[in-house]
Design an enzyme around this catalytic site. Structure first.
Site, PDB file in Angstrom:
ATOM      1  N   LYS A  14       2.619  11.175   7.244  1.00 48.35           N
ATOM      2  CA  LYS A  14       1.799  10.949   8.440  1.00 48.35           C
ATOM      3  C   LYS A  14       2.317  11.674   9.684  1.00 48.35           C
ATOM      4  CE  LYS A  14      -0.090   6.542   6.781  1.00 48.35           C
ATOM      5  NZ  LYS A  14      -1.450   6.819   6.329  1.00 48.35           N
ATOM      6  N   PHE A  24       0.864  -1.188   0.000  1.00 51.12           N
ATOM      7  CA  PHE A  24       0.000   0.000   0.000  1.00 51.12           C
ATOM      8  C   PHE A  24       0.893   1.228   0.000  1.00 51.12           C
ATOM      9  CE2 PHE A  24      -2.517   3.528   1.281  1.00 51.12           C
ATOM     10  CZ  PHE A  24      -3.757   3.287   0.719  1.00 51.12           C
ATOM     11  N   ASP A  84       9.314   2.904   1.758  1.00 42.00           N
ATOM     12  CA  ASP A  84       8.151   3.713   2.114  1.00 42.00           C
ATOM     13  C   ASP A  84       7.932   3.548   3.623  1.00 42.00           C
ATOM     14  OD1 ASP A  84       5.704   4.807   2.666  1.00 42.00           O
ATOM     15  OD2 ASP A  84       4.714   3.999   0.881  1.00 42.00           O
TER      16      ASP A  84
HETATM   17  N1  PMP Z   1       2.478   4.759   2.085  1.00 40.87           N
HETATM   18  C1  PMP Z   1       2.101   4.018   3.120  1.00 40.87           C
HETATM   19  C2  PMP Z   1       3.005   2.931   3.618  1.00 40.87           C
HETATM   20  C3  PMP Z   1       0.862   4.239   3.736  1.00 40.87           C
HETATM   21  O1  PMP Z   1       0.479   3.482   4.769  1.00 40.87           O
HETATM   22  C4  PMP Z   1       0.036   5.281   3.243  1.00 40.87           C
HETATM   23  C5  PMP Z   1      -1.315   5.588   3.857  1.00 40.87           C
HETATM   24  N2  PMP Z   1      -1.905   4.631   4.627  1.00 40.87           N
HETATM   25  C6  PMP Z   1       0.482   6.037   2.161  1.00 40.87           C
HETATM   26  C7  PMP Z   1       1.712   5.755   1.608  1.00 40.87           C
HETATM   27  C8  PMP Z   1      -0.355   7.144   1.578  1.00 40.87           C
HETATM   28  O2  PMP Z   1      -0.391   8.251   2.394  1.00 40.87           O
HETATM   29  P1  PMP Z   1      -1.506   9.376   2.179  1.00 40.87           P
HETATM   30  O3  PMP Z   1      -2.822   8.776   2.538  1.00 40.87           O
HETATM   31  O4  PMP Z   1      -1.087  10.493   3.078  1.00 40.87           O
HETATM   32  O5  PMP Z   1      -1.446   9.758   0.735  1.00 40.87           O
END
Ligand code: PMP
Length: 407
Positions: free
Chosen positions: A251, A137, A222
């Site tokens: 985040k 994700f 990520d």
């Molecule tokens: N990368 C990871 C590992 C995530 O968990 C998330 C959101 N859950 C994102 C990217 C995307 O972040 P955003 O919702 O702020 O676009």
């Protein structure tokens, strides 16, 4: 109309919220409009790692909001340099591209890796491939869902962006086999969050580092969800003593009050961006930078990484000790756990609804996993209180229907 009816009437239905209307938060607690208090075991997918409305974050936010918020990057501002400098110091990397949301920072990493592969590695233009993991994700943008393996995230949103190759998560041999002369980068989460807090085998990250070095492939992690203390280390890559070529953060970088993200990388990678080639109106604004810097200072000065490590070990120990037929598996690291509910007994959604009734806020991921990831500032007593309620829910689910099934 009440708040739920209004939101249902005027919002797109791309979420299925639990039936509670929140109006206030403080630390690891949230209150609904009826004045009932809950323990937050979700912390907005790690965005609220600092707890809700922390006085330090609030002070940084309001002081900077009263001075300068969004002048754009047509000019320098006096907050961005210190913020990015601290990010580089913490990650051991050289330069950063500030963005807003996690998905934007992932997009930034993809663009950087592709351009690096053409201009530095010498891959034929347009041929670059990025290796990603099944169950990943990385956000919801069109390019990012192009390499999702979750049908629900993709259905009806094609045509998709090419240039991605999929391997099983945690399988080093499969990854090495997937590398070709066209491979620009490997892009993975160190622990897969949305997939259900999936922890890869020990040594996998270090192995990735070796394989990427051997083939001159960028290792991009990520850490939008895993970073900034969540796993009991500043970054999950520290658990295996490696450093990636680029790391994506988001985040918690916004201290729980703003969307703040960044792609931080080696200079050779960030140098592929030239004026005009990438950017964002809001990315790197002084309000975000001031809050981001305070968020980083607060993690250090309040010992949140250590807290996550110690309380996280306690949480996982307690979860592992919960012998219930409803609990199939517990996975996690630091203050971040996924509890796998036996689907024959209940859905994870039902478990979350029962938790809500008992005053604990969590959220299911997929049908079977309850996510337990409180703000890193949570008091041990509040954590134990929430875990007691989780144990009671397991007992309800495993006790009654478990017996019915056995009969
Ligand atoms: N990368 C990871 C590992 C995530 O968990 C998330 C959101 N859950 C994102 C990217 C995307 O972040 P955003 O919702 O702020 O676009």
């Amino acid at each position: 109309m009440n708040a739920i009816e209004l939101e249902t009437r005027y919002s797109a239905h791309n979420y299925a919220p639990l039936p509670v209307v929140l109006t206030r938060g403080q630390g690891a607690h949230l209150w609904d409009t009826a004045g009932r208090r809950y323990v937050d075991m979700m912390s907005a997918y790690s965005a609220a790692s600092h707890g809700h409305v922390h006085p330090r974050i609030l002070a940084a936010l309001t002081a900077q909001a009263g001075r300068l918020a969004v002048p754009s990057r047509a000019y320098y501002n006096d907050r961005l340099g210190p913020f990015l400098g601290e990010l580089c110091r913490l990650t051991g990397l050289d330069a950063a591209v500030p963005m807003n949301t996690g998905a934007e920072a992932v997009e930034t990493a993809i663009k950087a890796a592709r351009r690096w592969s053409y201009r530095v590695k010498g891959i034929a233009h347009g041929a670059a491939e990025i290796i990603v993991a099944e169950g990943n994700f990385h956000g919801r943008t069109t390019a990012v869902i192009s390499f999702s393996t979750e049908p629900e995230y993709r259905d009806g949103f094609g045509p998709f962006t090419p240039g991605f190759r999929m391997v099983p998560f945690g399988d080093l041999a499969a990854l090495e086999r997937a590398i070709t002369p066209q491979t620009a980068a490997v892009l993975v989460e160190p622990i897969q969050g949305e997939a259900g807090v999936i922890v890869p085998p020990q040594g996998w990250l270090a192995g990735l580092r070796r394989v990427c070095d051997a083939h001159r492939v960028l290792l991009i992690l990520d850490e939008v969800q895993s970073g900034l203390g969540r796993t009991g280390a500043w970054f999950a890559f520290e658990h295996e003593g490696i450093r990636p070529d680029g790391v994506i953060l988001g985040k918690a970088l916004g201290g729980g009050v703003l969307p703040v993200s960044a792609f931080v990388a080696r200079r050779e990678v960030t140098d592929v961006f030239t004026p005009g080639s990438h950017g964002s109106t809001f990315g790197g604004n002084p309000l975000a930078a001031a809050v981001g810097l305070e968020a980083l200072y607060m993690i250090r000065e309040e010992g949140l990484v250590e807290k996550s490590r110690v309380l996280g070990a306690h949480m996982l120990e307690r979860l592992h000790a919960m012998a219930s037929p409803a609990l199939k598996e517990v996975r996690g690291r630091g203050l971040w756990a996924g509890a796998e509910i036996d689907p024959a007994l209940a859905s994870a959604r039902e478990a979350c609804e029962r938790l809500l009734e008992k005053g604990v806020l969590s959220k299911e991921t997929h049908q079977t996993v309850v996510r337990l990831a409180p703000p890193l500032v949570i008091a041990r007593a509040d954590l134990d209180w929430a875990l007691d309620r989780f144990e009671a829910v397991l007992h309800e689910l495993g006790g009654t229907r478990g017996r019915a099934r056995a009969a």
